[in-house]
Scaffold this active site. Structure first.
Site, PDB file in Angstrom:
ATOM      1  N   GLU A  40      -7.655   1.323  -7.310  1.00  0.00           N
ATOM      2  CA  GLU A  40      -7.028   0.243  -6.545  1.00  0.00           C
ATOM      3  C   GLU A  40      -5.846  -0.366  -7.311  1.00  0.00           C
ATOM      4  OE1 GLU A  40      -7.240  -0.597  -3.543  1.00  0.00           O
ATOM      5  OE2 GLU A  40      -8.938   0.646  -2.981  1.00  0.00           O
ATOM      6  N   GLN A  45       1.355  -0.633  -4.493  1.00  0.00           N
ATOM      7  CA  GLN A  45       2.777  -0.285  -4.371  1.00  0.00           C
ATOM      8  C   GLN A  45       3.058   1.193  -4.614  1.00  0.00           C
ATOM      9  OE1 GLN A  45       5.030  -3.126  -4.203  1.00  0.00           O
ATOM     10  NE2 GLN A  45       3.627  -4.725  -4.823  1.00  0.00           N
ATOM     11  N   LEU A  83       4.348   4.944 -13.629  1.00  0.00           N
ATOM     12  CA  LEU A  83       3.776   4.336 -12.416  1.00  0.00           C
ATOM     13  C   LEU A  83       4.505   3.052 -12.027  1.00  0.00           C
ATOM     14  CD1 LEU A  83      -0.088   4.771 -12.759  1.00  0.00           C
ATOM     15  CD2 LEU A  83       1.315   5.504 -10.854  1.00  0.00           C
ATOM     16  N   GLY A  84       5.265   2.461 -12.952  1.00  0.00           N
ATOM     17  CA  GLY A  84       6.022   1.251 -12.641  1.00  0.00           C
ATOM     18  C   GLY A  84       5.163  -0.005 -12.666  1.00  0.00           C
ATOM     19  N   TYR A 121      -6.687  -9.063  -2.519  1.00  0.00           N
ATOM     20  CA  TYR A 121      -6.903  -7.749  -1.909  1.00  0.00           C
ATOM     21  C   TYR A 121      -7.809  -6.881  -2.789  1.00  0.00           C
ATOM     22  CZ  TYR A 121      -6.604  -2.893  -1.101  1.00  0.00           C
ATOM     23  OH  TYR A 121      -6.988  -1.589  -0.948  1.00  0.00           O
ATOM     24  N   ASP A 139      -4.951  -3.739   3.025  1.00  0.00           N
ATOM     25  CA  ASP A 139      -3.808  -3.109   2.353  1.00  0.00           C
ATOM     26  C   ASP A 139      -2.774  -2.753   3.422  1.00  0.00           C
ATOM     27  OD1 ASP A 139      -4.832  -0.917   3.657  1.00  0.00           O
ATOM     28  OD2 ASP A 139      -4.747   0.418   1.921  1.00  0.00           O
ATOM     29  N   CYS A 195      -2.934   6.712  12.109  1.00  0.00           N
ATOM     30  CA  CYS A 195      -2.108   5.581  12.545  1.00  0.00           C
ATOM     31  C   CYS A 195      -0.975   5.383  11.536  1.00  0.00           C
ATOM     32  CB  CYS A 195      -2.987   4.327  12.654  1.00  0.00           C
ATOM     33  SG  CYS A 195      -2.195   2.990  13.549  1.00  0.00           S
ATOM     34  N   CYS A 202      -1.793   8.789  18.352  1.00  0.00           N
ATOM     35  CA  CYS A 202      -2.757   8.079  19.205  1.00  0.00           C
ATOM     36  C   CYS A 202      -3.670   9.047  19.968  1.00  0.00           C
ATOM     37  CB  CYS A 202      -2.021   7.171  20.178  1.00  0.00           C
ATOM     38  SG  CYS A 202      -0.963   5.959  19.346  1.00  0.00           S
TER      39      CYS A 202
HETATM   40  S1  SF4 Z   1      -4.312   4.217  19.179  1.00  0.00           S
HETATM   41 FE1  SF4 Z   1      -2.474   4.737  18.056  1.00  0.00          FE
HETATM   42  S2  SF4 Z   1      -1.604   2.788  17.398  1.00  0.00           S
HETATM   43 FE2  SF4 Z   1      -3.703   2.386  18.041  1.00  0.00          FE
HETATM   44  S3  SF4 Z   1      -4.904   2.495  16.144  1.00  0.00           S
HETATM   45 FE3  SF4 Z   1      -4.934   4.541  17.068  1.00  0.00          FE
HETATM   46  S4  SF4 Z   1      -3.213   5.648  16.151  1.00  0.00           S
HETATM   47 FE4  SF4 Z   1      -2.933   3.462  15.734  1.00  0.00          FE
END
Ligand code: SF4
Length: 349
Positions: A40, A45, A83-84, A121, A139, A195, A202
């Site tokens: 973690e 970053q 790694l910065g 976090y 995150d 996502c 989706c």
């Molecule tokens: S439906 Fe699309 S926008 Fe919604 S959580 Fe799933 S991948 Fe992400």
């Protein structure tokens, strides 16, 4: 708000599609808090792909939190170099010492939060993943997923409180509370593999039918971001000075402040005005036939840096600093900007 996207559905997806990562426990196994915490801190970053080789090197050199605590700071900084965000490496070492001294990691968010370098976090992530505390760490991946499923259209950073509320809303379901470690990591994986920032998949998402942003047709636009402020420019000149034995002059930066404790080739301050020759000559480590090698461009958190690299070779180096073998510079705690300078200058050696 639309109906809560089902934790059961997400966890069933995770059980089939979870990523295998070196810090992640296999199903049914307990997570190692040291591995979770180390990953973690490194992942802040930075991407998983960038972290993997550093993580393996770190674990080989420091297999336990006690080994990390007992290591000299220079060794820790050298293993971290590249790694910065070097204050994180110093805090990592301080945290390891505190944990080793108290016999192990605290198991609560508040206890973790009190350790050096652990913010809200990271405390939430380690508590959820390593100790099964029912909390949803937010995150970048979780931020994006939460903004989309709850269709939060306000731009970041103003949208952060609403996104945090949405993330907690997702976690407030019996299945998520029963498997907090898996639920947090399922959200990470959903954000990282389905996502994704610019083109969410989706069609294969377990939350396809309950995601408010998808239903509104704006999934890829979220989360919105306020325009970035332009970072100011700073200029410096650094000096690649080698001797007849193939060694290069190095120095250590002051322990506190920007890139504190890291190694560098000597140079000027980094200032708002470009340096002309009359100005940088006084900062050269020795009188020598300096020749320009080129320019290094590097972005730091608060400014953009342009470094002019000058090179010279002399029979014997008489200057403040210490000498390092050119072919062994990989073992030095050189920050990324200095590695760029070395890469540029090493054609001159
Ligand atoms: S439906 Fe699309 S926008 Fe919604 S959580 Fe799933 S991948 Fe992400």
């Amino acid at each position: 708000m639309s109906p809560v996207p089902s934790a059961d559905t997400l966890l069933a997806w995770y059980d089939r599609h979870r990523r295998r990562l070196p810090w992640r426990a296999e199903p049914g196994q307990a997570a190692d808090p040291y591995r979770v915490w180390l990953s973690e801190i490194m992942l802040q970053q930075t991407t998983v792909v960038a972290v993997l080789p550093y993580y393996e090197t770190f674990l080989t050199r420091f297999p336990t939190v006690a080994a990390l605590a007992a290591a000299p700071e220079g060794d820790v900084m050298a293993a971290w170099a590249g790694l910065g965000y070097y204050a994180r490496a110093r805090n990592l070492h301080a945290c390891a010492k505190a944990v080793a001294a108290s016999g192990g990691f605290p198991r609560t968010i508040d206890g973790l939060r009190a350790l050096p370098g652990i913010g809200p976090y990271t405390a939430s992530a380690v508590a959820a993943i390593a100790f099964g505390v029912p909390t949803v760490p937010v995150d970048g991946n979780v931020e994006r997923v939460a903004a989309r499923v709850a269709c939060i259209a306000a731009p970041l950073p103003a949208a952060k409180p609403a996104i945090a509320t949405a993330a907690a809303w997702l976690g407030d379901q019996p299945a998520a509370i029963a498997r907090p470690s898996d639920f947090a990591q399922a959200l990470f994986d959903l954000g990282a593999t389905v996502c994704t920032p610019t083109s969410p998949a989706c069609g294969v998402c377990p939350w396809f039918s309950s995601c408010a942003a998808r239903l509104a047709g704006i999934a890829a636009e979220l989360p919105r971001k306020a325009p970035k402020a332009v970072r100011p420019m700073r200029y410096g000149v650094h000096f690649w000075l080698t001797d007849a034995a193939g060694r290069v002059l190095l120095r250590r930066r002051p322990p506190r402040g920007l890139l504190g404790g890291m190694t560098e080739i000597p140079g000027t301050d980094w200032r708002a005005l470009p340096w002309d020759e009359a100005a940088w000559t006084d900062h050269a480590p020795m009188k020598a036939a300096w020749r320009p090698v080129g320019e290094v461009r590097h972005g730091l958190t608060h400014f953009e840096l342009r470094i002019t690299v000058m090179a010279a070779r002399v029979p014997v180096i008489v200057a403040d600093g210490f000498l390092g073998a050119v072919e062994k510079l990989d073992a030095e705690a050189l920050p990324t900007v200095m590695r760029k300078c070395v890469a540029l200058a090493s054609g001159e050696r």
